[in-house]
Write a protein that holds these residues in place. Structure first.
Motif, PDB file in Angstrom:
ATOM      1  N   THR A   1      22.693  48.265 -13.506  1.00 45.21           N
ATOM      2  CA  THR A   1      23.252  48.694 -14.788  1.00 45.21           C
ATOM      3  C   THR A   1      22.531  49.888 -15.414  1.00 45.21           C
ATOM      4  O   THR A   1      23.195  50.843 -15.824  1.00 45.21           O
ATOM      5  CB  THR A   1      23.323  47.493 -15.755  1.00 45.21           C
TER       6      THR A   1
ATOM      7  N   PHE B   1      24.475  53.391 -16.317  1.00 39.76           N
ATOM      8  CA  PHE B   1      24.493  53.929 -17.680  1.00 39.76           C
ATOM      9  C   PHE B   1      23.958  55.365 -17.701  1.00 39.76           C
ATOM     10  O   PHE B   1      24.516  56.240 -18.371  1.00 39.76           O
ATOM     11  CB  PHE B   1      23.666  53.061 -18.632  1.00 39.76           C
TER      12      PHE B   1
ATOM     13  N   GLU C   1      25.881  58.731 -18.960  1.00 38.05           N
ATOM     14  CA  GLU C   1      25.321  59.585 -20.010  1.00 38.05           C
ATOM     15  C   GLU C   1      25.126  61.025 -19.548  1.00 38.05           C
ATOM     16  O   GLU C   1      25.111  61.934 -20.371  1.00 38.05           O
ATOM     17  CB  GLU C   1      24.011  58.991 -20.519  1.00 38.05           C
TER      18      GLU C   1
ATOM     19  N   ARG D   1      27.567  55.900 -26.243  1.00 38.71           N
ATOM     20  CA  ARG D   1      27.915  54.526 -25.871  1.00 38.71           C
ATOM     21  C   ARG D   1      27.154  53.571 -26.776  1.00 38.71           C
ATOM     22  O   ARG D   1      26.145  53.935 -27.382  1.00 38.71           O
ATOM     23  CB  ARG D   1      27.610  54.241 -24.408  1.00 38.71           C
TER      24      ARG D   1
ATOM     25  N   LYS E   1      24.574  51.032 -27.736  1.00 38.44           N
ATOM     26  CA  LYS E   1      23.251  50.659 -27.237  1.00 38.44           C
ATOM     27  C   LYS E   1      22.603  49.759 -28.278  1.00 38.44           C
ATOM     28  O   LYS E   1      22.724  50.003 -29.478  1.00 38.44           O
ATOM     29  CB  LYS E   1      22.349  51.882 -27.082  1.00 38.44           C
TER      30      LYS E   1
ATOM     31  N   THR F   1      31.004  46.934 -22.209  1.00 34.31           N
ATOM     32  CA  THR F   1      30.461  48.189 -22.721  1.00 34.31           C
ATOM     33  C   THR F   1      31.506  48.853 -23.610  1.00 34.31           C
ATOM     34  O   THR F   1      32.706  48.596 -23.477  1.00 34.31           O
ATOM     35  CB  THR F   1      30.127  49.173 -21.581  1.00 34.31           C
TER      36      THR F   1
ATOM     37  N   SER G   1      32.142  52.948 -24.656  1.00 29.62           N
ATOM     38  CA  SER G   1      31.675  54.332 -24.563  1.00 29.62           C
ATOM     39  C   SER G   1      32.743  55.254 -25.124  1.00 29.62           C
ATOM     40  O   SER G   1      33.921  54.914 -25.152  1.00 29.62           O
ATOM     41  CB  SER G   1      31.336  54.705 -23.113  1.00 29.62           C
TER      42      SER G   1
END
Length: 171
Positions: free
Chosen positions: A22, A26, A30, A38, A40, A81, A83
């Motif tokens: 993961t 990510f 990014e 996203r 966080k 998630t 984003s």
């Protein structure tokens, strides 16, 4: 938003490879063209569940109504998630052509249960709008209940920012 349910709780060897990958996925997102931000967690307490973490402007953590498993530490099985991307083409390129994410997609049957609901949802937001976990869950539920609409859609039946149907191969 992406949303899936793991075959076993976080920390179980059955899904550990997913959890280990993961951070790199990510980072790939990014660093992808068109990525904006996203969700966080705002704390560094890795032992907390998503429900216990502080998410700042993303609001309190929420799950779609489809999730009926535990939320306690050592039992949580939801993987999700949120984003924000500049456009459809950017997120499409990351999802299906980013090497780490593409490889993870190929392994998803090893880590996730078969689902009767969508595993992701897309929608447009205004430049000054901060989406949050509750809105994302509502959009996923809308997609499940009504299929692709300008309010909540997939890459298979996408809409432009004006709510008109588009084809991904024409973007």
């Amino acid at each position: 938003m992406t949303y899936s349910v793991l075959r076993a709780p976080y920390g179980d060897s059955l899904v550990q490879e997913f959890d280990d990958r993961t951070p790199d996925v990510f980072a790939e997102a990014e660093n992808s063209p068109g990525f904006i931000t996203r969700a966080k967690q705002q704390d560094d307490k890795e032992w907390l569940t998503n429900h216990q973490r502080e998410w700042g402007s993303w609001g309190p953590f929420a799950v779609p109504r489809f999730y009926n498993d535990g939320v306690a530490s050592g039992h949580s099985t939801q993987a999700q998630t949120i984003s924000v991307w500049q456009d459809l083409k950017s997120v499409w390129n990351f999802a299906y052509h980013g090497p780490l994410h593409r490889q993870a997609l190929q392994m998803r049957k090893d880590w996730f249960l078969n689902q009767r609901w969508p595993i992701y949802v897309i929608w447009w937001i205004e430049d000054n709008h901060q989406t949050n976990w509750r809105e994302a869950c509502e959009r996923l539920e809308c997609l499940h209940d009504h299929g692709s609409t300008p309010r909540a859609f997939t890459f298979r039946q996408p809409f432009d920012a004006q709510g008109q149907p588009v084809q991904m191969n024409r973007l």
